[in-house]
Scaffold this motif. Structure first.
Motif, PDB file in Angstrom:
ATOM      1  N   HIS A  81       0.813  -1.218   0.000  1.00  0.00           N
ATOM      2  CA  HIS A  81       0.000   0.000   0.000  1.00  0.00           C
ATOM      3  C   HIS A  81       0.847   1.269   0.000  1.00  0.00           C
ATOM      4  O   HIS A  81       0.580   2.201  -0.758  1.00  0.00           O
ATOM      5  N   HIS A 111      -8.349  -1.748  -4.691  1.00  0.00           N
ATOM      6  CA  HIS A 111      -8.406  -2.386  -3.370  1.00  0.00           C
ATOM      7  C   HIS A 111      -9.131  -3.733  -3.398  1.00  0.00           C
ATOM      8  O   HIS A 111      -9.025  -4.491  -2.439  1.00  0.00           O
ATOM      9  N   HIS A 265     -14.158   7.202   3.184  1.00  0.00           N
ATOM     10  CA  HIS A 265     -13.038   6.338   3.598  1.00  0.00           C
ATOM     11  C   HIS A 265     -11.908   7.163   4.224  1.00  0.00           C
ATOM     12  O   HIS A 265     -11.339   6.798   5.245  1.00  0.00           O
ATOM     13  N   HIS A 269     -10.004   6.933   8.055  1.00  0.00           N
ATOM     14  CA  HIS A 269      -8.546   6.876   8.245  1.00  0.00           C
ATOM     15  C   HIS A 269      -8.079   7.964   9.216  1.00  0.00           C
ATOM     16  O   HIS A 269      -7.331   7.702  10.160  1.00  0.00           O
ATOM     17  N   PHE A 288      -7.117  -1.480   9.331  1.00  0.00           N
ATOM     18  CA  PHE A 288      -7.132  -1.071   7.916  1.00  0.00           C
ATOM     19  C   PHE A 288      -7.934  -2.057   7.092  1.00  0.00           C
ATOM     20  O   PHE A 288      -8.735  -1.675   6.230  1.00  0.00           O
ATOM     21  N   HIS A 292     -11.255  -1.388   5.044  1.00  0.00           N
ATOM     22  CA  HIS A 292     -11.306  -1.466   3.582  1.00  0.00           C
ATOM     23  C   HIS A 292     -12.267  -2.537   3.079  1.00  0.00           C
ATOM     24  O   HIS A 292     -12.809  -2.409   1.978  1.00  0.00           O
ATOM     25  N   PHE A 475      -6.515  13.262   3.484  1.00  0.00           N
ATOM     26  CA  PHE A 475      -5.698  12.066   3.770  1.00  0.00           C
ATOM     27  C   PHE A 475      -4.691  11.964   2.635  1.00  0.00           C
ATOM     28  O   PHE A 475      -5.041  11.719   1.492  1.00  0.00           O
TER      29      PHE A 475
END
Ligand SMILES: [Cu+2]
Length: 598
Positions: A81, A111, A265, A269, A288, A292, A475
Motif C-alpha cells: 500500500h 483495493h 473512507h 482513516h 485497515f 477497507h 488524507f
C-alpha cells in the motif's frame, strides 16, 4: 562456478515473471454452476459464529507471525500500500510512493484484488488450522474453514470501534482448548522492528515496536457517527455515476455532488489516526483491513444499485509506484502488482467488476438466481433498512427524539410534517461543499464544520461540542507532494443539525428565507492537525466552502425506494465574507456545475 552461480541467480531473478502469485480469493464453498458463494460478514456477526471466529483469529495470528521477508507475510502485503517504496511480486516501478491508487477512478477497483490477496492468505491458514482440531470437532472446523470469508467493520451503521478491535486479548477455542490469546486485530507487532531504508527517520515510525492509533480515536469517531451515517446514505441513494462516486479528486466534470466513497473512507482513516491516519503506514494496522472490506462492500452495494455505470477515464495527478503522475487511467490500466494468473497478467478494473471472480459476496448483494433488477431492488431495501436516517416518514410524522445526537446515528431523524410542503410532502436538505488542495499542508489534516459557537480550545472540538456537524479529512502522502495542483472535494450534510434546531424552536423552517440568514450568521469551519493544533484558515488559501440546498421528495414506498432529489442549488451568499468561503457574487452557473472560483 562463479559464472554458474551468476546464471542461476539471473534465472531466479527472472522467474518471478513466470511464477508470480495468482490472486483468486478463497476457492472453497463456491458453487461454480449457480455462482452461490459465502458472504463476508459483519465483524460482530462473525464474532458470534464460534468455529469461524476461532479460525479467523488464529489465521490472522499465523499471517502476522510469518517471516517479514516472505512475499506473503503481513509485513510484505501491508507494504504494498505505501512504505517501503519497493517492488512486490516482481512488479517494478520508479516512483517514490506506494502502489495504492488515491484520487483515482481505480480507488475502489485496486483495493478489491488487494483485499482478496489478504483474504486468500487467511483462508489458506484457516484450512491448515482446522486440520489441527481433535477428531471430535474437526469436521465442524473444516466446514467453517471452507465457507470462511474475511469480516468488515460497518462504521456507517455504528462508528464505534467494536471491542474485538480494541482489546489486547481475546478468548477463543483453539485446537488445544479454550485460551486467552493476544488479539491480532488490536495491533501488529513488528519482528524485527523496521529501520531505514524501509521506514525513513523523521516520520516517527522507524523502529516502532507495534502499530498504534490516535488516543482520541473513540471520541473522533463518536463525534462523527451521525455524519458518517448520513454521508453513506446520501452517497448510495443519490450518486448514480461511477466516476464521482469512486474518488475524491476535483475534476471539472464531476458535478456538485462532492462526496465519494474515497472521501468517506478518508474520514475514517483520519479519525482512527496514528498509523491509520497516514497513507504510507496505514495498512500495517489490522483495522485497515476491516475498514477497507467495508469500503469494498459499499462499492459492491453501489454496483448492485447502479449496474449500468462502471468505467470511465481520469487523470491521476499524483500517480503511484508504477503509474507516472499525470497519467490518464482507464479500466484497462493494470492494477499493479496484482496478478490474475501465475504469469505476467495483471488484474484490471474490467476484470474485477464482479465479486464472483474472487469467491465472495456480501449479505446485501447476493446475486445468484436473480436478475440485476431484482438484485438492485433487494439491495435498495437493505440500504434503506441499514442507513436511511429518514425512515419514519408517515403522513402524521413523529416528533424528533431529543436524545438523538451525534453519538446515536442508529436513531432515525424524522422530518416533521410541518416542514413538508405540497402534495409530494417535499422538504429541503442542506449541504456544505468543501474543496481544498490535497497538498495544502505537509501532512494530513481535518476540516470541521460547525453551526453555532466554536470553542476556543481545538482539543475540545470533537468532544461533545453542541455546534459540531462533521469532519472532512485530507488524507495524503507527503512523498507525492511535488507542489502539483491537486484539489480534492467532500460534502458534509447539515440537514440533521438543522432539523434538531427546528425541533428546539431555534429556526422556523428549512426554507432558504430562514436558512440563508441563519447559516450566514452561524455556519463556521475550522482546520486542525492530527496533533489537535489549529491551522489558521488564512494559511489555507486553496480552501473553498460553499453551501447548497436541494428539494427532496420522500419516496412513495418508504421501505423499498429512495427519495427523489431535486437539483443542488448553490447558496453563495451564506459563505460571503468568511475566510475560505465562496463570495455572494460567484458565478451561479459555474457553482451549480460544481466549479467554484479559483
Ligand atoms: Cu484506505
Amino acid at each position: 562456478m562463479e559464472f554458474f552461480t551468476f546464471v542461476l541467480l539471473f534465472l531466479l531473478s527472472c522467474s518471478h515473471d513466470v511464477f508470480s502469485y495468482r490472486i483468486t480469493g478463497p476457492t472453497s464453498g463456491v458453487n461454480a454452476q449457480t455462482g452461490e458463494r459465502p458472504a463476508r460478514r459483519d465483524l460482530r456477526t462473525l464474532q458470534a459464529s464460534g468455529a469461524q471466529w476461532d479460525l479467523y483469529i488464529q489465521g490472522v495470528q499465523m499471517f502476522q507471525a510469518a517471516n517479514q521477508a516472505d512475499l506473503l507475510s503481513w509485513y510484505s502485503v501491508s507494504g504494498i500500500h505505501g512504505r517501503p517504496y519497493r517492488s512486490w511480486d516482481g512488479v517494478n516501478g520508479p516512483y517514490q510512493r506506494g502502489y495504492c491508487t488515491h484520487g483515482s477512478i481505480l480507488f475502489p477497483t485496486w483495493h478489491r484484488p488487494y483485499l482478496s490477496l489478504y483474504e486468500q492468505i487467511i483462508w489458506n491458514n484457516t484450512q491448515t488450522i482446522a486440520k489441527q482440531y481433535p477428531t471430535t470437532n474437526r469436521a465442524t472446523y473444516q466446514a467453517a474453514a471452507d465457507s470462511f470469508r474475511i469480516p468488515y467493520w460497518d462504521w456507517a451503521a455504528s462508528a464505534a470501534m467494536p471491542s474485538s478491535l480494541t482489546s489486547s486479548t481475546l478468548t477463543i477455542n483453539t485446537p488445544t482448548g479454550s485460551k486467552s490469546v493476544t488479539n491480532p486485530l488490536f495491533r501488529y507487532t513488528f519482528h524485527p522492528t523496521v529501520g531505514a531504508p524501509d521506514f525513513p527517520s523523521g516520520e516517527g515510525f522507524q523502529n516502532a515496536p507495534y502499530t498504534t492509533r490516535s488516543g482520541s480515536a473513540a471520541s473522533n469517531l463518536n463525534a462523527n457517527a451521525a455524519s458518517i451515517h448520513d454521508r453513506t446514505y446520501l452517497l448510495l441513494s443519490r450518486q448514480t455515476s461511477y466516476q464521482p462516486f469512486s474518488n475524491h479528486a476535483y475534476v471539472d466534470s464531476r458535478g456538485n455532488q462532492y462526496d465519494s466513497v474515497e472521501g468517506i473512507h478518508d474520514t475514517i482513516h483520519g479519525l482512527v489516526g496514528g498509523w491509520m491516519g497516514l497513507v504510507p503506514y496505514s495498512a500495517y494496522d489490522p483495522i485497515f483491513w476491516l475498514h477497507h472490506t467495508n469500503v469494498d462492500r459499499l462499492f459492491a452495494i453501489w454496483q448492485a444499485l447502479n449496474p449500468g455505470s462502471y468505467g470511465g477515464s481520469q487523470k491521476n495527478t499524483a500517480g503511484t509506484f508504477t503509474i507516472a503522475p499525470g497519467t490518464t487511467e482507464t479500466f484497462t490500466t493494470g492494477l499493479t502488482p496484482f496478478h490474475s494468473d501465475a504469469g505476467t497478467a495483471l488484474y484490471t478494473s474490467d476484470k474485477v467488476r464482479s465479486t464472483r471472480s474472487f469467491g465472495y459476496t456480501y449479505p446485501e448483494v447476493r446475486d445468484w438466481g436473480l436478475t440485476a433488477t431484482q438484485v438492485s431492488a433487494n439491495t435498495r431495501a437493505a440500504v434503506k433498512k441499514l442507513y436511511d436516517p429518514n425512515n419514519q416518514f408517515t403522513p402524521r410524522g413523529v416528533s424528533v427524539d431529543k436524545r438523538q445526537g451525534n453519538s446515536d446515528p442508529g436513531k432515525s431523524i424524522t422530518i416533521p410534517p410541518s416542514l413538508k410542503n405540497g402534495t409530494a410532502r417535499a422538504y429541503r436538505e442542506w449541504y456544505a461543499n468543501i474543496r481544498v488542495n490535497k497538498f495544502a499542508q505537509q501532512e494530513s489534516f481535518f476540516i470541521h464544520m460547525f453551526i453555532g459557537d466554536v470553542p476556543a480550545d481545538p482539543a475540545t472540538w470533537l468532544q461533545s461540542t453542541p455546534s459540531f456537524v462533521g469532519t472532512f479529512v485530507v488524507f495524503m502522502d507527503n512523498a507525492m507532494n511535488n507542489g502539483q495542483d491537486l484539489k480534492i472535494v467532500g460534502q458534509i450534510p447539515m440537514t440533521r443539525k438543522l432539523v434538531e434546531l427546528y425541533n428546539a424552536g431555534t429556526i422556523a423552517d428549512l426554507e432558504p428565507r430562514t436558512i440563508r440568514p441563519y447559516l450566514k450568521k452561524n455556519l463556521q469551519w475550522r482546520a486542525q492537525r492530527y496533533d489537535q493544533s489549529e491551522i489558521r484558515l488564512q494559511d489555507l488559501p486553496s480552501l473553498k466552502v460553499f453551501v447548497l440546498s436541494s428539494k427532496v421528495e420522500p419516496p412513495k414506498n418508504k421501505d423499498t425506494d429512495f427519495p427523489t432529489y431535486g437539483d443542488l442549488v448553490p447558496e453563495p451568499a451564506i459563505t460571503d465574507g468568511k475566510t475560505g468561503g465562496v463570495p455572494a457574487n460567484a458565478d451561479a452557473a459555474a457553482l451549480a456545475a460544481g466549479n467554484p472560483p479559483a
